[in-house]
Design an enzyme around this catalytic site. Sequence first.
Site, mmCIF file in Angstrom:
data_model
loop_
_atom_site.group_PDB
_atom_site.id
_atom_site.type_symbol
_atom_site.label_atom_id
_atom_site.label_comp_id
_atom_site.label_asym_id
_atom_site.label_seq_id
_atom_site.Cartn_x
_atom_site.Cartn_y
_atom_site.Cartn_z
ATOM 1 C CG ASP A 100 -1.945 0.997 1.330
ATOM 2 O OD1 ASP A 100 -2.059 1.788 0.378
ATOM 3 O OD2 ASP A 100 -2.662 1.040 2.349
ATOM 4 C CE LYS A 102 -3.145 5.155 1.136
ATOM 5 N NZ LYS A 102 -2.712 4.086 2.057
ATOM 6 C CG ASP A 105 7.531 12.302 -7.115
ATOM 7 O OD1 ASP A 105 7.743 13.194 -7.961
ATOM 8 O OD2 ASP A 105 8.083 12.293 -5.996
HETATM 9 P P1 BMP Z 1 -7.369 -0.328 9.949
HETATM 10 O O1 BMP Z 1 -8.344 -1.436 9.494
HETATM 11 O O2 BMP Z 1 -6.513 -0.762 11.095
HETATM 12 O O3 BMP Z 1 -8.042 0.987 10.169
HETATM 13 O O4 BMP Z 1 -6.292 -0.150 8.761
HETATM 14 C C1 BMP Z 1 -6.659 0.312 7.509
HETATM 15 C C2 BMP Z 1 -5.514 0.206 6.547
HETATM 16 O O5 BMP Z 1 -5.954 0.633 5.262
HETATM 17 C C3 BMP Z 1 -4.289 1.064 6.875
HETATM 18 O O6 BMP Z 1 -3.138 0.358 6.447
HETATM 19 C C4 BMP Z 1 -4.457 2.299 6.011
HETATM 20 O O7 BMP Z 1 -3.226 2.850 5.619
HETATM 21 C C5 BMP Z 1 -5.195 1.751 4.807
HETATM 22 N N1 BMP Z 1 -6.120 2.707 4.148
HETATM 23 C C6 BMP Z 1 -7.197 3.258 4.831
HETATM 24 O O8 BMP Z 1 -7.415 3.001 6.006
HETATM 25 N N2 BMP Z 1 -8.044 4.088 4.140
HETATM 26 C C7 BMP Z 1 -7.866 4.411 2.837
HETATM 27 O O9 BMP Z 1 -8.673 5.124 2.270
HETATM 28 C C8 BMP Z 1 -6.767 3.853 2.155
HETATM 29 C C9 BMP Z 1 -5.901 3.000 2.819
HETATM 30 O O10 BMP Z 1 -4.889 2.454 2.176
#
Ligand code: BMP
EC number: 4.1.1.23
Length: 376
Positions: A100, A102, A105
């Site tokens: 992930d 993202k 650039d």
């Molecule tokens: P969690 O379920 O613990 O909230 O984690 C969500 C994961 O998804 C994290 O790694 C975050 O960087 C990623 N993420 C997000 O939460 N929302 C987005 O819109 C895009 C993401 O990549």
Amino acid sequence: MSQKHPTLTTPFGERAKQADHPLTEYLYRLMVLKSSNLCLSADVHTARELVTLADKAGPSIVVLKTHYDLISGWDYNPVTGTGAKLAALARKHGFLIFEDRKFVDIGKTVQMQYTAGTARIIDWAHITNANIDAGKDMVWAMAEAAAKWKERINYEVKTSVTVGTPVSDHFDDGLENGDENGRLDPREQLGGYGSNDRGADARKGSIVSITTVTQSFEPAGSPRLPKSISEGDESVFPGIEEPPTDRGLLLLAQMSSKGCLMTREYTQACVEAAREHKNFVMGYVAQESLNTAPDDNFIHITPGCKLPPEGEEENGHIKGDGLGQQYNTPAKLINIKGTDIIIVGRGIICADDPPSEAERYRKKAWKAYLSRVGLE
Ligand code: BMP
């Protein structure tokens, strides 16, 4: 989201047959085989925890999502390091790795970040993602880098080095700008990154003996990922072949965070970029289905997903994390919003027993999918 779009009611097995991208086709088949549309976001602290979690939760998931840069002790060795270990676990349990990262650039920079540097993400991550705020050309640049990587990886480079006695300080092995056949190091074909950092003088100064480097390029019979890990686990998940060597991109079209600044125009630009690069873009990280054109068959993967504790009301409001993250249940995201795969991080990682919590999420998400396509 268009309620009537055919992808919302078409089973994954059928969508596999219509997929434009080989890795999407593979992923749909894997989902059917494992009855899973769960992606685990493995945001743990150390490389050891990451590898252990991937091994324990592997049977329940089809995608393992990483943020390699938040893992302490990430081992960059391409053959025995953390990426290689994850690749071996992916093979053993049948899941794809999604870094992930993202990317955002200019095209040249993302090419280098994707294929080179310390992490060499492209070597171990089947999938990565991009925020296209920098413009759609970035997608083209990443697609080009992935195509060149695939060309290279389908040939195994064998390098043998023999060391003899020095006869002069002149180093003339014909490899200054390529091998004896004029072929460049495949890594340098991507635009020559790193190719100017060792001048001829610097090399002469370091020569203490004659060194002969022989490189031969052999077609590789099966997809190439680093195969040997120190633990030596070489088993392969039964019922499906290894994934294709193609790499795939997900466009970050919408985010789960409160106050996200991604506008409708930005999301629409993602949709256009996806349609323009069907051979590289698998789909979206989004909060709802963005398939609207009749032949859209992009896959949707959605973070911001949590279940209430076992036994509690499932349709109630799920509290955010106090840092901007917002959550929805698997049923809402899959049934109502039309996503295909849910991404769950802390909902699983912070549970008392992460592997059995992963199973609970897998079952809920699969049930929501079956009900969406009318198979339940
Ligand atoms: P969690 O379920 O613990 O909230 O984690 C969500 C994961 O998804 C994290 O790694 C975050 O960087 C990623 N993420 C997000 O939460 N929302 C987005 O819109 C895009 C993401 O990549």
